[in-house]
Design a protein around this motif. Structure first.
Motif: not given
Length: 309
Positions: A223-239
């Motif tokens: 879960m820690d690794r998935i969270e780190a991945l998502l918090t990095d990727w989600i803003p990139r999707y919005w951008t």
């Protein structure tokens, strides 16, 4: 400093016959959109602007194979030719098997197969609409959605503030993979509460199940690794301009591990400043040993049951 005012939205609602176009248009009308169904293509510009050529209210146009002048390969070009609006296409899809059940239930004939089985019309329509599906800005598959769930999805996507929509979904591979997911995380490597008698009737919303899964040595790190991945990727999707992002967690039956992971990750994302919606697709399904066996969990049930001792 404020930028120029946004142009009103022009949404072309199209897709497979029987996939829910009327339901979508009704929901948009309830949200304050101007709507019209089966508008002939050559009247599109006149309806959007009327006589004053100054539209301020968003407008949704329903068009499909029954509409006069309907040409899937040129609809994108047509709506982009209309000035003063922001055009987009919403494509409604549905599994062929479910479409056949819907036509059988309503006793309606498919518009492309008036004297043949609905299956033939569905196949012809799917082939004809393939270019339009690829050109669509967004696709909603209504196979697994109730009318209420479809309405909720529309409110998330087409609310007036137009904030990006983040959805966290749980599902069971035994009932088919999530059709709406952009990112899928398979949680079947975790200990399965289904094989614990006292946990089987519960779900990932229950504290006992969540505690059991949290005791799996693989849980916290994953879960820690998935969270780190998502918090990095989600803003990139919005951008990158993506307006809708669906993150799906799957397990075998869709009642325990995937639900626990979806709930936990939604909480983590909220703490990180995001505002995810949560949907549990298969939470209401009954426990099923045969489905769990197909997922390969029965073979390791004995060793995993020791985790909570």
């Amino acid at each position: 400093m404020n930028g120029p005012p946004r142009k009103p939205r022009l949404l072309l609602v199209t897709g497979m016959s029987g996939a829910g176009k009327s339901t979508v248009l009704d929901a948009l009308e309830d949200m304050g959109w101007d709507i019209v169904d089966n508008l002939p293509a050559d009247l599109l510009g006149d309806f959007v602007h009327g006589s004053d050529q100054c539209r301020t209210v968003p407008v949704a146009i329903g068009m499909d194979v029954r509409s006069r002048g309907f040409d899937p390969s040129h609809l994108r070009e047509l709506i982009e030719s209309i000035e003063g609006v922001e055009p987009e296409i919403l494509f409604l899809d549905c599994s062929s098997a479910d479409l056949m059940r819907r036509f059988d239930k309503t006793r309606r004939r498919h518009p492309l197969a008036p004297d043949r089985p609905a299956e033939d019309g569905i196949a012809r329509e799917r082939a004809a609409l393939a270019p339009l599906r690829l050109a669509a800005d967004s696709v909603i598959d209504t196979t697994d959605l109730t009318p209420a769930e479809l309405g909720e999805e529309l409110r998330r996507r087409f609310r007036t503030d137009r904030e990006p929509v983040l959805t966290v979904v749980s599902f069971g591979f035994g009932h088919g993979i999530s059709r709406t997911a952009d990112l899928v995380f398979d949680m079947r490597f975790l200990a399965n509460p289904h094989w614990i008698d006292e946990l089987r009737p519960l779900t990932g919303n229950d504290r006992q199940v969540r505690d059991y899964i949290a005791n799996d040595p693989a849980w916290a790190g994953a879960m820690d690794r998935i969270e780190a991945l998502l918090t990095d990727w989600i803003p990139r999707y919005w951008t990158a301009g993506k307006s809708y992002l669906t993150i799906a967690f799957g397990c075998t039956g869709g009642r325990h591990r995937s639900v626990t992971a979806a709930v936990e990750m939604a909480e983590r994302l909220r703490s990180a400043g995001f505002t995810p919606n949560v949907r549990h697709r298969d939470l209401g399904s009954a426990p099923n040993d045969r489905i769990e066996d197909r997922g390969g969990d029965a073979a390791v049930a004995g060793s995993r049951s020791e985790l909570n001792r």
